[in-house]
Design a protein around this motif. Structure first.
Motif, PDB file in Angstrom:
ATOM      1  N   GLY A  81       0.818  -1.201   0.000  1.00 26.40           N
ATOM      2  CA  GLY A  81       0.000   0.000   0.000  1.00 26.40           C
ATOM      3  C   GLY A  81       0.845   1.241   0.000  1.00 26.40           C
ATOM      4  O   GLY A  81       2.083   1.175  -0.048  1.00 26.40           O
ATOM      5  N   SER A  82       0.148   2.379   0.036  1.00 22.45           N
ATOM      6  CA  SER A  82       0.824   3.675  -0.021  1.00 22.45           C
ATOM      7  C   SER A  82      -0.229   4.745   0.278  1.00 22.45           C
ATOM      8  O   SER A  82      -1.091   4.511   1.133  1.00 22.45           O
ATOM      9  CB  SER A  82       1.471   3.861  -1.406  1.00 22.45           C
ATOM     10  OG  SER A  82       2.439   4.882  -1.395  1.00 22.45           O
ATOM     11  N   HIS A  83      -0.200   5.849  -0.433  1.00 24.48           N
ATOM     12  CA  HIS A  83      -1.123   6.958  -0.140  1.00 24.48           C
ATOM     13  C   HIS A  83      -1.641   7.558  -1.438  1.00 24.48           C
ATOM     14  O   HIS A  83      -0.968   7.476  -2.473  1.00 24.48           O
ATOM     15  CB  HIS A  83      -0.402   8.043   0.657  1.00 24.48           C
ATOM     16  CG  HIS A  83       0.768   8.632  -0.080  1.00 24.48           C
ATOM     17  ND1 HIS A  83       0.677   9.793  -0.809  1.00 24.48           N
ATOM     18  CD2 HIS A  83       2.049   8.199  -0.249  1.00 24.48           C
ATOM     19  CE1 HIS A  83       1.859  10.058  -1.370  1.00 24.48           C
ATOM     20  NE2 HIS A  83       2.708   9.103  -1.049  1.00 24.48           N
ATOM     21  N   ILE A  84      -2.835   8.168  -1.395  1.00 22.98           N
ATOM     22  CA  ILE A  84      -3.335   8.869  -2.587  1.00 22.98           C
ATOM     23  C   ILE A  84      -3.461  10.364  -2.361  1.00 22.98           C
ATOM     24  O   ILE A  84      -3.920  11.078  -3.243  1.00 22.98           O
ATOM     25  CB  ILE A  84      -4.683   8.301  -3.111  1.00 22.98           C
ATOM     26  CG1 ILE A  84      -5.798   8.488  -2.080  1.00 22.98           C
ATOM     27  CG2 ILE A  84      -4.532   6.839  -3.530  1.00 22.98           C
ATOM     28  CD1 ILE A  84      -7.199   8.346  -2.679  1.00 22.98           C
ATOM     29  N   ASP A  85      -3.075  10.867  -1.171  1.00 23.20           N
ATOM     30  CA  ASP A  85      -3.032  12.329  -1.052  1.00 23.20           C
ATOM     31  C   ASP A  85      -1.791  12.825  -1.785  1.00 23.20           C
ATOM     32  O   ASP A  85      -0.800  12.094  -1.922  1.00 23.20           O
ATOM     33  CB  ASP A  85      -3.040  12.789   0.415  1.00 23.20           C
ATOM     34  CG  ASP A  85      -1.778  12.422   1.171  1.00 23.20           C
ATOM     35  OD1 ASP A  85      -1.370  11.244   1.095  1.00 23.20           O
ATOM     36  OD2 ASP A  85      -1.190  13.304   1.826  1.00 23.20           O
ATOM     37  N   THR A 126      -3.771   7.675   5.340  1.00 20.17           N
ATOM     38  CA  THR A 126      -4.201   9.079   5.374  1.00 20.17           C
ATOM     39  C   THR A 126      -3.010  10.031   5.489  1.00 20.17           C
ATOM     40  O   THR A 126      -2.091   9.786   6.270  1.00 20.17           O
ATOM     41  CB  THR A 126      -5.133   9.282   6.595  1.00 20.17           C
ATOM     42  OG1 THR A 126      -6.312   8.480   6.408  1.00 20.17           O
ATOM     43  CG2 THR A 126      -5.529  10.747   6.761  1.00 20.17           C
ATOM     44  N   ASN A 127      -3.070  11.122   4.723  1.00 16.20           N
ATOM     45  CA  ASN A 127      -2.151  12.264   4.887  1.00 16.20           C
ATOM     46  C   ASN A 127      -0.684  11.845   4.994  1.00 16.20           C
ATOM     47  O   ASN A 127      -0.018  12.142   5.969  1.00 16.20           O
ATOM     48  CB  ASN A 127      -2.558  13.074   6.134  1.00 16.20           C
ATOM     49  CG  ASN A 127      -1.733  14.354   6.299  1.00 16.20           C
ATOM     50  OD1 ASN A 127      -1.393  14.997   5.309  1.00 16.20           O
ATOM     51  ND2 ASN A 127      -1.396  14.700   7.528  1.00 16.20           N
ATOM     52  N   GLU A 128      -0.185  11.193   3.964  1.00 15.95           N
ATOM     53  CA  GLU A 128       1.245  10.864   3.941  1.00 15.95           C
ATOM     54  C   GLU A 128       2.061  12.116   3.697  1.00 15.95           C
ATOM     55  O   GLU A 128       3.160  12.265   4.224  1.00 15.95           O
ATOM     56  CB  GLU A 128       1.532   9.812   2.854  1.00 15.95           C
ATOM     57  CG  GLU A 128       2.945   9.234   2.908  1.00 15.95           C
ATOM     58  CD  GLU A 128       3.975  10.056   2.147  1.00 15.95           C
ATOM     59  OE1 GLU A 128       5.174   9.789   2.314  1.00 15.95           O
ATOM     60  OE2 GLU A 128       3.597  10.971   1.392  1.00 15.95           O
ATOM     61  N   GLU A 129       1.538  13.011   2.844  1.00 18.35           N
ATOM     62  CA  GLU A 129       2.351  14.152   2.407  1.00 18.35           C
ATOM     63  C   GLU A 129       2.559  15.195   3.503  1.00 18.35           C
ATOM     64  O   GLU A 129       3.579  15.875   3.532  1.00 18.35           O
ATOM     65  CB  GLU A 129       1.704  14.822   1.183  1.00 18.35           C
ATOM     66  CG  GLU A 129       1.674  13.947  -0.072  1.00 18.35           C
ATOM     67  CD  GLU A 129       3.055  13.738  -0.677  1.00 18.35           C
ATOM     68  OE1 GLU A 129       4.037  14.269  -0.132  1.00 18.35           O
ATOM     69  OE2 GLU A 129       3.143  13.026  -1.688  1.00 18.35           O
ATOM     70  N   GLY A 130       1.582  15.367   4.365  1.00 20.09           N
ATOM     71  CA  GLY A 130       1.705  16.439   5.358  1.00 20.09           C
ATOM     72  C   GLY A 130       1.588  17.821   4.744  1.00 20.09           C
ATOM     73  O   GLY A 130       1.962  18.819   5.359  1.00 20.09           O
ATOM     74  N   ALA A 131       1.069  17.900   3.508  1.00 19.38           N
ATOM     75  CA  ALA A 131       0.996  19.190   2.812  1.00 19.38           C
ATOM     76  C   ALA A 131      -0.131  20.065   3.357  1.00 19.38           C
ATOM     77  O   ALA A 131      -0.083  21.282   3.251  1.00 19.38           O
ATOM     78  CB  ALA A 131       0.805  18.962   1.312  1.00 19.38           C
ATOM     79  N   ARG A 132      -1.165  19.431   3.948  1.00 17.82           N
ATOM     80  CA  ARG A 132      -2.271  20.210   4.524  1.00 17.82           C
ATOM     81  C   ARG A 132      -2.248  20.161   6.046  1.00 17.82           C
ATOM     82  O   ARG A 132      -2.550  21.159   6.701  1.00 17.82           O
ATOM     83  CB  ARG A 132      -3.605  19.683   3.981  1.00 17.82           C
ATOM     84  CG  ARG A 132      -4.791  20.484   4.476  1.00 17.82           C
ATOM     85  CD  ARG A 132      -6.120  19.971   3.930  1.00 17.82           C
ATOM     86  NE  ARG A 132      -7.209  20.733   4.495  1.00 17.82           N
ATOM     87  CZ  ARG A 132      -8.458  20.308   4.577  1.00 17.82           C
ATOM     88  NH1 ARG A 132      -8.779  19.115   4.106  1.00 17.82           N
ATOM     89  NH2 ARG A 132      -9.389  21.054   5.122  1.00 17.82           N
ATOM     90  N   PRO A 135       1.728  16.246  11.435  1.00 16.46           N
ATOM     91  CA  PRO A 135       2.904  15.824  10.674  1.00 16.46           C
ATOM     92  C   PRO A 135       2.534  14.987   9.453  1.00 16.46           C
ATOM     93  O   PRO A 135       1.377  14.578   9.292  1.00 16.46           O
ATOM     94  CB  PRO A 135       3.656  14.959  11.691  1.00 16.46           C
ATOM     95  CG  PRO A 135       2.567  14.335  12.510  1.00 16.46           C
ATOM     96  CD  PRO A 135       1.480  15.367  12.595  1.00 16.46           C
ATOM     97  N   ASP A 136       3.548  14.754   8.601  1.00 15.08           N
ATOM     98  CA  ASP A 136       3.346  13.859   7.473  1.00 15.08           C
ATOM     99  C   ASP A 136       3.369  12.394   7.954  1.00 15.08           C
ATOM    100  O   ASP A 136       3.638  12.127   9.123  1.00 15.08           O
ATOM    101  CB  ASP A 136       4.394  14.108   6.369  1.00 15.08           C
ATOM    102  CG  ASP A 136       5.819  14.064   6.901  1.00 15.08           C
ATOM    103  OD1 ASP A 136       6.002  13.939   8.127  1.00 15.08           O
ATOM    104  OD2 ASP A 136       6.752  14.154   6.085  1.00 15.08           O
ATOM    105  N   MET A 137       3.044  11.489   7.074  1.00 12.29           N
ATOM    106  CA  MET A 137       2.963  10.047   7.376  1.00 12.29           C
ATOM    107  C   MET A 137       2.049   9.783   8.567  1.00 12.29           C
ATOM    108  O   MET A 137       2.302   8.912   9.408  1.00 12.29           O
ATOM    109  CB  MET A 137       4.362   9.457   7.596  1.00 12.29           C
ATOM    110  CG  MET A 137       5.188   9.520   6.330  1.00 12.29           C
ATOM    111  SD  MET A 137       6.890   9.011   6.521  1.00 12.29           S
ATOM    112  CE  MET A 137       7.611  10.457   7.296  1.00 12.29           C
ATOM    113  N   MET A 138       0.971  10.568   8.635  1.00  6.30           N
ATOM    114  CA  MET A 138       0.074  10.542   9.793  1.00  6.30           C
ATOM    115  C   MET A 138      -0.670   9.211   9.916  1.00  6.30           C
ATOM    116  O   MET A 138      -0.708   8.601  10.989  1.00  6.30           O
ATOM    117  CB  MET A 138      -0.921  11.703   9.667  1.00  6.30           C
ATOM    118  CG  MET A 138      -1.832  11.902  10.850  1.00  6.30           C
ATOM    119  SD  MET A 138      -2.987  13.274  10.552  1.00  6.30           S
ATOM    120  CE  MET A 138      -2.030  14.671  11.124  1.00  6.30           C
ATOM    121  N   GLY A 139      -1.263   8.761   8.813  1.00  3.06           N
ATOM    122  CA  GLY A 139      -2.071   7.536   8.869  1.00  3.06           C
ATOM    123  C   GLY A 139      -1.240   6.318   9.224  1.00  3.06           C
ATOM    124  O   GLY A 139      -1.623   5.521  10.092  1.00  3.06           O
TER     125      GLY A 139
END
Ligand SMILES: [Zn+2]
Length: 417
Positions: A81-85, A126-132, A135-139
């Motif tokens: 898996g990974s992220h879609i944000d 959820t929210n890997e990028e931390g752009a919004r 921190p990033d890699m939150m999920g």
């Protein structure tokens, strides 16, 4: 034969294109910031695909989506898996490739009617990028247990919206407890987001680990004054040490050598006017190294330099840690398996560390973990121009398929292929 299993590249590329419609930018890129309407649309699409594939879908309290395909045993799943944000100026592949290639693996297993010993799970974090939300890699951090759920739910964006409220608004405040299962192993496909594989003409990167990251915000305060009337010798101008810090970060990283990199990526003067000596300068320093001792050495050298500059220039320098992650080393057996599988498939392989942060580095704390990289054209990422050749996407997804199958230990007697 298991060795004949191949992903369907047309189907995978079509999914990448379909997902890119949600948050599509006019320049061909994607803007799908975490927990926005575009993210909701992408998530709905992913859940629909998962259900069509017959996966058991759960949404946890931080909004992670997990789809699990049964194995012969009820034990912990082998997970990908990974992220879609995305960042606001994102591309089609960062994160999206890893998650959608995971669904493609499920398609292949279903079509071949293969029963694995262990369940196989695909996670969209959820929210890997931390752009919004920081921190990033939150999920993945909450799932794995190193980040506090309540603190992450309380995180706010620039407009004051909380993660908790936005999860509820888009219908992804799930009722499954975070970390309700622990994967037997985790393996993620991702684009390299750097130039190494392309430059060396290599298709597959067996990722050895993730660089440690140290982000610091500096606020330099001096004395604001008239640019024409204040003699040079009487100034306390924070812009001068700010410029010296940028040069120091470059030179110090050069001198440390190895994997050390350093960047001053943001700098703002106040009041930011042509004829005024600034009152203050706010800037950031990003230091990264694969070796924790050396990363700490870089931090020490920077701190020493800041002390000297503050004294020499008569300015105050306040520092604040924005993010700090220790380097992560992936599981040697998984790294070896990636290299072996890639060579079996006829690809050149190179072992390399990741310069960017990934969900896999969070999972690495609790289970054997690895990653496979495919080349990024021009080394460009976090940019609408982000691109990976379809041939390389196919190669990476085939490595993902074969590696996951090995980790989930196929029962070949049940195979109809
Ligand atoms: Zn990513």
């Amino acid at each position: 034969m298991l060795t004949d299993l191949r992903i369907d590249d047309t189907r995978l590329l079509q999914r990448l294109d379909d997902l890119a419609c949600h948050g599509a930018r006019e320049d061909g890129g994607v803007s799908r910031l975490a927990l926005t309407d575009a993210d909701k649309a992408g998530r709905d699409q992913v859940v629909a695909w998962m259900r069509r594939l017959g996966l058991d879908v759960t949404i946890d309290a931080i909004g992670n989506i997990h789809g699990t395909r049964r194995g012969r045993s009820d034990g912990p799943p082998v997970m990908t898996g990974s992220h879609i944000d995305t960042v606001a100026t994102g591309g089609l592949y960062d994160g999206n490739l890893g998650g959608l290639a995971g669904l493609e693996v499920i398609e292949v297993l279903n079509a071949a009617r293969l029963e694995t010993t262990r369940p196989v799970a695909v996670g969209f974090f959820t929210n890997e990028e931390g752009a919004r939300f920081a921190p990033d890699m939150m999920g993945s951090g909450v799932h794995q247990g190193s980040m506090d759920l309540e603190a992450c739910l309380a995180a706010v964006d620039v407009n004051g919206a909380t993660v908790e409220a936005e999860l509820a608004r888009i219908g992804f405040a799930g009722d499954t407890p975070c970390g309700n299962f622990r994967a037997a192993a985790f393996f993620e496909l991702h684009i390299e987001q750097g130039p190494v594989l392309e430059r060396e003409g290599i298709t597959i990167g067996a990722v050895t680990g993730v660089q440690g990251i140290s982000w610091t915000e500096l606020v330099l305060s001096g004395q604001s004054n008239h640019a024409g009337t204040t003699p040079m010798g009487l100034r306390r101008d924070p812009m001068v040490p700010a410029a010296q810090i940028a040069v120091f970060v470059r030179d110090m990283s050069d001198r440390l050598g190895g994997s050390q990199v350093g960047t001053v990526g943001a700098l703002t003067a106040s009041p930011n006017l042509v004829n005024v000596v600034p009152a203050s300068v706010t800037m950031t320093v990003d230091l990264r190294n694969t070796d924790e001792d050396l990363l700490q050495e870089a931090e020490r050298r920077l701190a020493g330099h800041l002390d000297r500059l503050a004294a020499d220039e008569g300015v105050d320098i306040e520092t604040r840690v924005l993010a700090r992650f220790e380097p992560v080393t992936f599981d040697p057996d998984v790294i070896g398996l990636v290299a072996e599988v890639a060579r079996d498939l006829g690809h050149d392989v190179r072992r390399l560390p990741s310069g960017a942060g990934h969900d896999a580095q969070m999972l690495a704390r609790v289970c054997p973990t690895g990653m496979v990289f495919v080349p990024s054209v021009g080394g460009i990422s976090h940019n609408p121009a982000e691109h990976t050749d379809p041939v390389d996407i196919t190669a990476g997804a085939d490595v993902l398929l074969r590696t996951l199958v090995q980790l989930a230990t196929i029962d070949s007697e049940k195979s109809e292929s």
